[in-house]
Scaffold this active site. Structure first.
Site, PDB file in Angstrom:
ATOM      1  N   LYS A   1      -0.896  -1.176  -4.584  1.00 59.27           N
ATOM      2  CA  LYS A   1      -1.736  -0.034  -4.864  1.00 59.27           C
ATOM      3  C   LYS A   1      -1.033   1.177  -4.663  1.00 59.27           C
ATOM      4  CE  LYS A   1      -5.613   1.336  -1.623  1.00 59.27           C
ATOM      5  NZ  LYS A   1      -5.479   2.686  -1.512  1.00 59.27           N
TER       6      LYS A   1
ATOM      7  N   TYR B   1       0.718  -1.216  -0.062  1.00 58.59           N
ATOM      8  CA  TYR B   1      -0.064  -0.233  -0.090  1.00 58.59           C
ATOM      9  C   TYR B   1       0.945   1.225   0.087  1.00 58.59           C
ATOM     10  CZ  TYR B   1      -4.165   3.001   1.667  1.00 58.59           C
ATOM     11  OH  TYR B   1      -4.971   4.013   1.665  1.00 58.59           O
TER      12      TYR B   1
END
Lengths: 297, 297
Positions: free
Chosen positions: A159, A131
């Protein structure tokens, strides 16, 4: 599991506790709409604000109410020690994947971040999504570091925080990262206003906040991009420009999404952990009008 | 209590637990050196990385081993709910003051920060130091917001992140803030390389990391500034330039201070919570030389 629309629901709460009923309702709504995965305890799910026990509870509720839809659980924390425990809890709860941001208080060095991901990745029995969110984690990934982390075992996706708004530049940006990571690792875009551009540019996933509250609206964009109809995805996203503008005005999706959830009676108000506050007053009234005019719900 | 040298010790720890013996030793060393106050569980004390129980334990040990020296305890956390509990714990442990930074994950709006400080300040029975550290808290105070918060009950001091290196500009910066806050609220400088310049510019306190490990070195600088001998304070600080440079190279004091503590056998190695790592290898060897050459210990 790291392709298509990954929907990130709120975790409604007050100063005493999590609103389990509202959270279960949000998850069921996403499963019913047919999203491809659910990202519980993402930034939108306020993972950083909850205790270990609360997070374990939210993870269990998410898995229980998601039906056949795979659930990814955010396991970020400042300490490697705590992330390892949160990873265990998420896996025990039945998570199909975990999501890890390099949350920081002291600014982290790239080697510290690498060692952190390495320790966690090697401990997992489900895949991890890396992330990258410099706004909240206060750490800037280089593509080189992404490349190294993506070689670790159990890494399934990255991500990324957005793409350039120009289509050609967005494609080039995704290709630059793609060249540095193994083929089995997908790239997913976040920052909802980048969703259409990101998927059109070759991102296999859209990690989406609007998808966590308005799944039909987000699915229409994602499905258009997935079938190669870039123009339609772009058109559907451009239609939401007043909504993207409202989010930009309020420093991100969270405070707008919380107000929208309460306007739709999907959460009580307030539903964010103090000191965070949902938008209110004239902004909330304007949001109510937008939800209707743009047929978001 | 918010004047003179406030010394901020490490909280030595490993992945299992806090090293209580080492921490008690660091605190006793500061009390013996005659610092004016001790700031336990500051950023240097890794407050953000510890659980509520661990923080309560550290607060109790600090107060027990500080003798007559007043102890300030860091109570920062993401949630207002948790800060209120940490404030209670610190006061029960016998803290003379608390230190609060607007720690963030979602970037905070100024009104959210104000409401957060208001809720906590009104709950206190000891004074609070407002901790302005944009690098770790990821929030930028305006002087106007400092002015408003300083009017709240129980605010005793503001810990600012530094001052301009030019003496006249530093004085102007301190005076700008001073004009906006009540007379009973002191201003303290942090960022050790700014200590002498800050105190010479009118800061009543120096919130000091070097003071937490090398109290005699820091006291010499602070006492020179306090008796109005600005030239001597500046000279003593300039002498430490190679140390300031090493800190700047490593993104702040913490990783250098941790290595220094273990070099002096005041803490084991490692003593920081992973993913944070003390400096090592050639950097550690250079630090050992600096400690000797600059007679830091």
């Amino acid at each position: 599991m790291f392709t298509g629309l990954s929907a990130f629901p709120l975790t409604p709460m007050d100063e005493q506790d999590i609103d389990e009923t509202a959270f279960a309702g949000l998850v069921e709504r996403l499963a019913a709409a047919g999203v491809d995965s659910i990202g519980a305890l993402g930034s939108t799910g306020s993972y950083a604000y909850l205790s270990r026990g609360e997070r374990a509870r939210v993870a269990r509720i998410a898995v229980e109410h998601a039906g056949d839809v795979p659930v990814m659980i955010g396991i970020g924390a400042l300490r490697t020690r705590d992330v390892l425990l949160l990873a265990e809890d998420a896996q025990k709860a039945g998570a199909s994947a975990v999501l890890l941001a390099p949350v920081s208080y002291q600014k982290l060095a790239p080697e510290e971040v690498y060692a952190h991901y390495e320790a966690v990745a090697r401990s997992l029995s489900v895949p991890m999504c890396v992330y990258d969110n410099p706004g909240t984690a206060n750490f800037q990934f280089s593509d080189e570091l992404h490349g190294r982390i993506a070689q670790l075992p159990n890494i399934g996706s990255i991500k990324i925080p957005g793409v350039p708004s120009d289509a050609a530049e967005a494609t080039a940006r995704v290709q630059r990262l793609r060249a540095l990571i193994p083929a089995h690792v997908t790239i997913g875009v976040s920052g909802d206003w980048f969703g259409a551009t990101g998927m059109n540019a070759g991102c296999e996933a859209w990690y989406s906040v609007i998808g966590g509250l308005f799944p039909k609206t987000a699915l229409a964009i994602a499905r258009a991009a997935q079938r190669g109809d870039a123009a339609q995805a772009t058109r559907l996203s451009a239609r939401l420009q007043p909504y993207w503008d409202l989010i930009a005005c309020h420093g991100g999706s969270l405070r707008v999404t919380a107000a929208a959830a309460s306007l739709l009676s999907l959460a009580r108000s307030p539903c964010l952990p103090l000191p965070l506050k949902a938008i209110d007053g004239a902004d909330r009234a304007y949001l109510a009008r937008l939800i209707e005019e743009l047929e978001l719900a």
